[in-house]
Design a protein around this motif. Sequence first.
Motif, PDB file in Angstrom:
ATOM      1  N   THR A  13     -50.731 -18.946  25.318  1.00  0.00           N
ATOM      2  CA  THR A  13     -51.664 -19.430  24.287  1.00  0.00           C
ATOM      3  C   THR A  13     -52.595 -20.476  24.853  1.00  0.00           C
ATOM      4  O   THR A  13     -53.753 -20.533  24.427  1.00  0.00           O
ATOM      5  CB  THR A  13     -50.939 -20.009  23.059  1.00  0.00           C
ATOM      6  OG1 THR A  13     -49.568 -20.082  23.261  1.00  0.00           O
ATOM      7  CG2 THR A  13     -51.187 -19.227  21.845  1.00  0.00           C
ATOM      8  N   TRP A  17     -56.478 -20.182  24.566  1.00  0.00           N
ATOM      9  CA  TRP A  17     -57.236 -21.317  24.031  1.00  0.00           C
ATOM     10  C   TRP A  17     -58.356 -21.692  25.001  1.00  0.00           C
ATOM     11  O   TRP A  17     -59.493 -21.920  24.597  1.00  0.00           O
ATOM     12  CB  TRP A  17     -56.296 -22.499  23.785  1.00  0.00           C
ATOM     13  CG  TRP A  17     -56.983 -23.727  23.304  1.00  0.00           C
ATOM     14  CD1 TRP A  17     -57.109 -24.905  23.981  1.00  0.00           C
ATOM     15  CD2 TRP A  17     -57.655 -23.915  22.057  1.00  0.00           C
ATOM     16  NE1 TRP A  17     -57.811 -25.810  23.227  1.00  0.00           N
ATOM     17  CE2 TRP A  17     -58.153 -25.227  22.042  1.00  0.00           C
ATOM     18  CE3 TRP A  17     -57.883 -23.106  20.962  1.00  0.00           C
ATOM     19  CZ2 TRP A  17     -58.876 -25.746  20.974  1.00  0.00           C
ATOM     20  CZ3 TRP A  17     -58.597 -23.612  19.892  1.00  0.00           C
ATOM     21  CH2 TRP A  17     -59.083 -24.919  19.906  1.00  0.00           C
ATOM     22  N   ARG A 101     -52.769 -24.644  16.230  1.00  0.00           N
ATOM     23  CA  ARG A 101     -52.025 -24.260  17.437  1.00  0.00           C
ATOM     24  C   ARG A 101     -50.982 -25.314  17.775  1.00  0.00           C
ATOM     25  O   ARG A 101     -49.818 -25.005  18.029  1.00  0.00           O
ATOM     26  CB  ARG A 101     -53.019 -24.080  18.580  1.00  0.00           C
ATOM     27  CG  ARG A 101     -52.418 -23.762  19.917  1.00  0.00           C
ATOM     28  CD  ARG A 101     -53.515 -23.576  20.952  1.00  0.00           C
ATOM     29  NE  ARG A 101     -54.134 -24.818  21.317  1.00  0.00           N
ATOM     30  CZ  ARG A 101     -53.885 -25.472  22.454  1.00  0.00           C
ATOM     31  NH1 ARG A 101     -53.016 -24.981  23.310  1.00  0.00           N
ATOM     32  NH2 ARG A 101     -54.498 -26.593  22.726  1.00  0.00           N
ATOM     33  N   PHE A 145     -51.943 -16.099  18.444  1.00  0.00           N
ATOM     34  CA  PHE A 145     -52.563 -17.140  19.257  1.00  0.00           C
ATOM     35  C   PHE A 145     -52.884 -16.714  20.685  1.00  0.00           C
ATOM     36  O   PHE A 145     -53.454 -17.496  21.440  1.00  0.00           O
ATOM     37  CB  PHE A 145     -51.671 -18.390  19.302  1.00  0.00           C
ATOM     38  CG  PHE A 145     -51.523 -19.074  17.975  1.00  0.00           C
ATOM     39  CD1 PHE A 145     -52.577 -19.758  17.402  1.00  0.00           C
ATOM     40  CD2 PHE A 145     -50.325 -19.030  17.298  1.00  0.00           C
ATOM     41  CE1 PHE A 145     -52.441 -20.395  16.173  1.00  0.00           C
ATOM     42  CE2 PHE A 145     -50.168 -19.668  16.068  1.00  0.00           C
ATOM     43  CZ  PHE A 145     -51.230 -20.345  15.509  1.00  0.00           C
ATOM     44  N   ASP A 146     -52.517 -15.523  21.075  1.00  0.00           N
ATOM     45  CA  ASP A 146     -52.861 -15.026  22.409  1.00  0.00           C
ATOM     46  C   ASP A 146     -53.764 -13.798  22.245  1.00  0.00           C
ATOM     47  O   ASP A 146     -54.968 -13.867  22.457  1.00  0.00           O
ATOM     48  CB  ASP A 146     -51.595 -14.692  23.188  1.00  0.00           C
ATOM     49  CG  ASP A 146     -51.865 -14.121  24.581  1.00  0.00           C
ATOM     50  OD1 ASP A 146     -53.003 -14.218  25.075  1.00  0.00           O
ATOM     51  OD2 ASP A 146     -50.926 -13.567  25.182  1.00  0.00           O
TER      52      ASP A 146
END
Length: 169
Positions: A13, A17, A101, A145-146
């Motif tokens: 992640t 990000w 996150r 989140f990935d």
Amino acid sequence: MANKTVDELRKKTDSAWGHLTRQLAGMEPHLERADAPGEWTTRQVLTHLLCERDWDAVKVLKSFAEGDLPLLDIEPGLVDLTPERRTMSLKQLVDALDAQRRSAFDYLAGVPEADLTRRKARIPLFKQFMGTDEISLPVYVGAMFDFHWNDHAGQLAKIRKAAGLPEAQ
């Protein structure tokens, strides 16, 4: 409490990000820009990633269970462009995503390693591409989140190009 699964998820992640935020460098004047007519603008992409205005990553993660699995009905393509979100700066949007996150990983850091894969939710949308709707915490976090963030980072790269900005480094 450190655990290998959360550490690996965090690495992935963090990479997503970084990919996402690199695409946003210099995009403040292009928040209302899309790469083509009918496509999402930068603001819409970020609002989509924020999910619904009342979405709480930790609340969702806490709902995962070992039995009597909760149903998470994810609406693909949702853009909850509230009046507040219409006026947010790029920094405010990015900070809101980062807060989601960070809160998710703060919570996951306290979940025992063995519980991560035992706790699941039913997510009908995931059955289409994972073959099952019973999704564990690590799979959900990785997807949201990935995979999801990397996918939309590609969309932001197209907007960067349409805006005449250099390729993100």
